[in-house]
Motif scaffolding. Structure first.
Motif, PDB file in Angstrom:
ATOM      1  N   HIS A 128       0.843  -1.199   0.000  1.00 43.46           N
ATOM      2  CA  HIS A 128       0.000   0.000   0.000  1.00 43.46           C
ATOM      3  C   HIS A 128       0.871   1.239   0.000  1.00 43.46           C
ATOM      4  O   HIS A 128       2.075   1.168   0.258  1.00 43.46           O
ATOM      5  CB  HIS A 128      -0.918   0.000   1.227  1.00 43.46           C
ATOM      6  CG  HIS A 128      -0.189  -0.211   2.519  1.00 43.46           C
ATOM      7  ND1 HIS A 128      -0.051  -1.464   3.091  1.00 43.46           N
ATOM      8  CD2 HIS A 128       0.477   0.642   3.337  1.00 43.46           C
ATOM      9  CE1 HIS A 128       0.658  -1.354   4.208  1.00 43.46           C
ATOM     10  NE2 HIS A 128       0.995  -0.094   4.376  1.00 43.46           N
TER      11      HIS A 128
ATOM     12  N   PHE B 174      -1.891   7.652  -5.951  1.00 43.28           N
ATOM     13  CA  PHE B 174      -3.272   7.516  -5.487  1.00 43.28           C
ATOM     14  C   PHE B 174      -4.069   8.778  -5.777  1.00 43.28           C
ATOM     15  O   PHE B 174      -5.262   8.700  -6.119  1.00 43.28           O
ATOM     16  CB  PHE B 174      -3.324   7.196  -4.001  1.00 43.28           C
ATOM     17  CG  PHE B 174      -4.720   6.893  -3.514  1.00 43.28           C
ATOM     18  CD1 PHE B 174      -5.354   5.719  -3.882  1.00 43.28           C
ATOM     19  CD2 PHE B 174      -5.416   7.794  -2.711  1.00 43.28           C
ATOM     20  CE1 PHE B 174      -6.647   5.425  -3.459  1.00 43.28           C
ATOM     21  CE2 PHE B 174      -6.703   7.514  -2.272  1.00 43.28           C
ATOM     22  CZ  PHE B 174      -7.316   6.324  -2.650  1.00 43.28           C
TER      23      PHE B 174
ATOM     24  N   TYR C  41      -4.746   0.920  -8.079  1.00 46.13           N
ATOM     25  CA  TYR C  41      -5.206   0.545  -6.736  1.00 46.13           C
ATOM     26  C   TYR C  41      -6.410  -0.368  -6.869  1.00 46.13           C
ATOM     27  O   TYR C  41      -6.923  -0.586  -7.976  1.00 46.13           O
ATOM     28  CB  TYR C  41      -5.534   1.795  -5.904  1.00 46.13           C
ATOM     29  CG  TYR C  41      -4.297   2.613  -5.581  1.00 46.13           C
ATOM     30  CD1 TYR C  41      -3.629   2.472  -4.364  1.00 46.13           C
ATOM     31  CD2 TYR C  41      -3.757   3.498  -6.511  1.00 46.13           C
ATOM     32  CE1 TYR C  41      -2.477   3.195  -4.075  1.00 46.13           C
ATOM     33  CE2 TYR C  41      -2.597   4.231  -6.235  1.00 46.13           C
ATOM     34  CZ  TYR C  41      -1.970   4.066  -5.027  1.00 46.13           C
ATOM     35  OH  TYR C  41      -0.820   4.767  -4.749  1.00 46.13           O
TER      36      TYR C  41
ATOM     37  N   TYR D  32     -12.370   1.833  -2.332  1.00 46.71           N
ATOM     38  CA  TYR D  32     -11.009   1.313  -2.487  1.00 46.71           C
ATOM     39  C   TYR D  32     -10.661   0.445  -1.281  1.00 46.71           C
ATOM     40  O   TYR D  32     -11.157   0.647  -0.176  1.00 46.71           O
ATOM     41  CB  TYR D  32      -9.984   2.435  -2.677  1.00 46.71           C
ATOM     42  CG  TYR D  32      -9.806   3.377  -1.500  1.00 46.71           C
ATOM     43  CD1 TYR D  32      -8.939   3.074  -0.448  1.00 46.71           C
ATOM     44  CD2 TYR D  32     -10.492   4.586  -1.455  1.00 46.71           C
ATOM     45  CE1 TYR D  32      -8.769   3.941   0.621  1.00 46.71           C
ATOM     46  CE2 TYR D  32     -10.335   5.463  -0.400  1.00 46.71           C
ATOM     47  CZ  TYR D  32      -9.464   5.136   0.641  1.00 46.71           C
ATOM     48  OH  TYR D  32      -9.303   5.996   1.703  1.00 46.71           O
TER      49      TYR D  32
END
Length: 548
Positions: free
Chosen positions: A105, A113, A128, A162
């Motif tokens: 991540h 992002f 993502y 997400y």
């Protein structure tokens, strides 16, 4: 660095949590200059390598495990030149350097992002893990975040959810996208070109997920939780079958290993939150196209350390890690301090608790594989009790009071007993409070005492480095009559080494007929106390001897 391709197979690795190791600029937070100032201390431990937890640019929602720029040093920790200086000085002292890589991540403030969340048709729209809501508008499935609550967060711009297996400010990268894999490998190459010797890969078993997004089943009431899992942690109320530990992750390890091999570098994998830590870890290091070594939570529980438990654990390691290497680990920045986990099972007498600490240090350097030593464990630091108003850890704050946070194992290193902030910083207050009793374990106190735990670790690790059987030997367990006595033999072509450990607070007597003929090694463990062919091991004593 000298060329030793297989150094990692038996390495001792020292973990530095930079926020708490040493403060070099006086702001109350540890940093890279602080590490540089104390690199000789690390070298004095006789370890092979140091692993530095994240020092990259980050909003610090999870203290560096939420990265907003993989190639930049956060100003809190210094500059890229500071890291280069640490790398050079470490190498000058024959210390290899591993750095954390958080590839599952990023921060939600990472430019990747920020672009991905803006629309469904931009260049990074699929970087993502995005999913549409259910018809009623709720999250795509029932997956839970390890930090509590749903693993899904709503993004109004895309009108989608997400995935975030950790904080909602830590969106999961989509490892099914080849462009993401290429970008990660390019990041890795940046640090390898600088000369790092390898990576510690954060939560590597979370990289991929079930693409059909099936719900996880609830855990049956009769099924025990994984070792080390809290009875109150809601994450383990489910069987986490679809959100981690996917076979597809293993296929992604090959290009990582190929890149590392090009640079002669290694990967130390963290296996986290899994049902069977040993089984999962062994899969990630099996064969030459996966990772080099992995650690897990098998020894990071508060269960008593018994011969039965250790025998079963060693037997399982020997059967599972046939061509891979386990990294024995009893403490990290994510778990309560090992001394506090096991002290409640020991007698209250200080001398017995100290004897246990020394015995455990000897055990760690004797097992087959490599091992990791978390900063402060070589001092015997206890778990700190942090009042709520001083807590910093988002995991602890979000789960309070049902989930134990990680602040108690992250308090600053005590360098000098009588100095302000125990010599950690010149600031009025360090980022986490230093317990008063930690001053009694300070480095300067233990360096002045030849019998201290710190000095024992130094001698044991130096001695380990001189024993061929410990660096490359096989391990064979012994079947001994006394159920408080753990014994095994480490064997290579040039040495056969007997290792005995008394796991009880009482003296144990071992009939020499139970063990092969041997001669004690120099100044390691108890003296050779023999009465009519009986070997005596004092409370929490240990004994090493070369087989004749």
């Amino acid at each position: 660095m000298p060329s030793q391709p297989d150094w990692w197979r038996s390495a001792v690795i020292y973990q530095i949590y930079p926020r708490s190791f040493a403060d070099g600029n006086g702001d109350g937070i540890g940093d890279l200059p602080g590490i540089l100032n104390h690199i000789d201390y690390v070298a004095s431990l006789n370890v092979d390598a140091l692993w530095i937890s994240p020092f990259f640019k980050s909003p610090m929602r999870d203290f560096g495990y939420d990265i907003s720029d993989y190639r930049a040093v956060d100003p809190i920790f210094g500059t890229l030149d500071d890291f280069k200086a640490v790398l050079k000085v470490a190498h000058d002292r024959s210390l290899r350097v591993l750095i954390d890589q958080v590839w599952n991540h990023t921060s939600d403030q990472h430019p990747w992002f920020e672009e991905s969340r803006a629309s469904r048709d931009n260049a990074r729209a699929d970087w993502y893990v995005w999913a549409d809501p259910k018809p009623d508008g709720t999250a795509p499935n029932n997956w839970l975040s390890t930090f509590g609550g749903s693993a899904w967060a709503w993004e109004p711009q895309r009108q989608q959810y997400y995935l975030h297996n950790f904080l909602d400010s830590q969106p999961d990268l989509n490892w099914y996208n080849p462009a993401v894999v290429a970008a990660i490998l390019d990041t890795a190459q940046f640090w390898l070109e600088l000369g790092v010797d390898g990576f510690r890969l954060d939560v590597v078993n979370f990289f991929t997920h079930d693409r059909s997004l099936r719900d996880n089943p609830l855990r049956p009431a009769e099924l025990p939780r994984p070792a080390g899992a809290s009875a109150t942690d809601p994450f383990f109320a489910q069987l986490n079958l679809h959100n981690l530990d996917q076979p597809s992750t293993l296929d992604l390890l090959k290009p990582i290993r190929q890149l590392l091999d090009r640079y002669g570098a290694i990967a130390l994998a963290e296996i986290s939150s899994t049902e069977d830590a040993l089984l999962t870890s062994s899969a990630y290091v099996s064969g030459s196209d996966r990772l080099h070594t992995a650690y897990n939570s098998s020894l990071m529980t508060d269960e008593p350390l018994t011969v039965q438990r250790l025998t079963g654990l060693i037997q399982r390691v020997e059967s599972l890690f046939t061509d891979g290497v386990i990294c024995w680990t009893a403490g990290t920045h994510d778990f309560p301090r090992l001394k506090s986990r096991w002290s409640k099972y020991q007698p209250s007498e200080t001398f017995l608790q100290d004897a246990f600490d020394h015995m455990f240090a000897a055990l760690m350097v004797s097992l087959r594989g490599c091992c990791c030593l978390y900063q402060g464990d070589e001092l015997g630091l206890t778990q700190a009790e942090i009042p709520y108003e001083k807590m910093q850890d988002p995991f602890g704050l979000q789960g309070y009071p049902h989930v134990l946070g990680r602040d108690g194992s992250r308090t600053p290193m005590p360098w000098r007993k009588d100095a302000p902030a125990a010599g950690f910083t010149e600031a009025a207050e360090p980022w986490l409070p230093i317990p008063a009793d930690h001053r009694l374990y300070a480095v300067d106190v233990q360096e002045a005492d030849s019998t201290s735990l710190l000095q024992k670790y130094r001698r044991l690790i130096r001695w380990r480095n001189e024993q061929p059987a410990l660096r490359q030997g096989d391990l064979t367990l012994l079947n001994l009559a006394d159920d408080h006595l753990l014994g095994f033999v480490r064997t290579c072509d040039s040495q056969r080494l007997l290792c005995l450990f008394n796991l009880s607070p009482a003296t144990v007597y071992c009939d020499r007929a139970e063990i092969p003929p041997c001669e004690p090694t120099e100044a390691m463990g108890v003296s050779d106390r023999s009465y009519h062919d009986i070997l005596e091991l004092p409370p929490f004593g240990f004994y090493f001897a070369n087989l004749i």
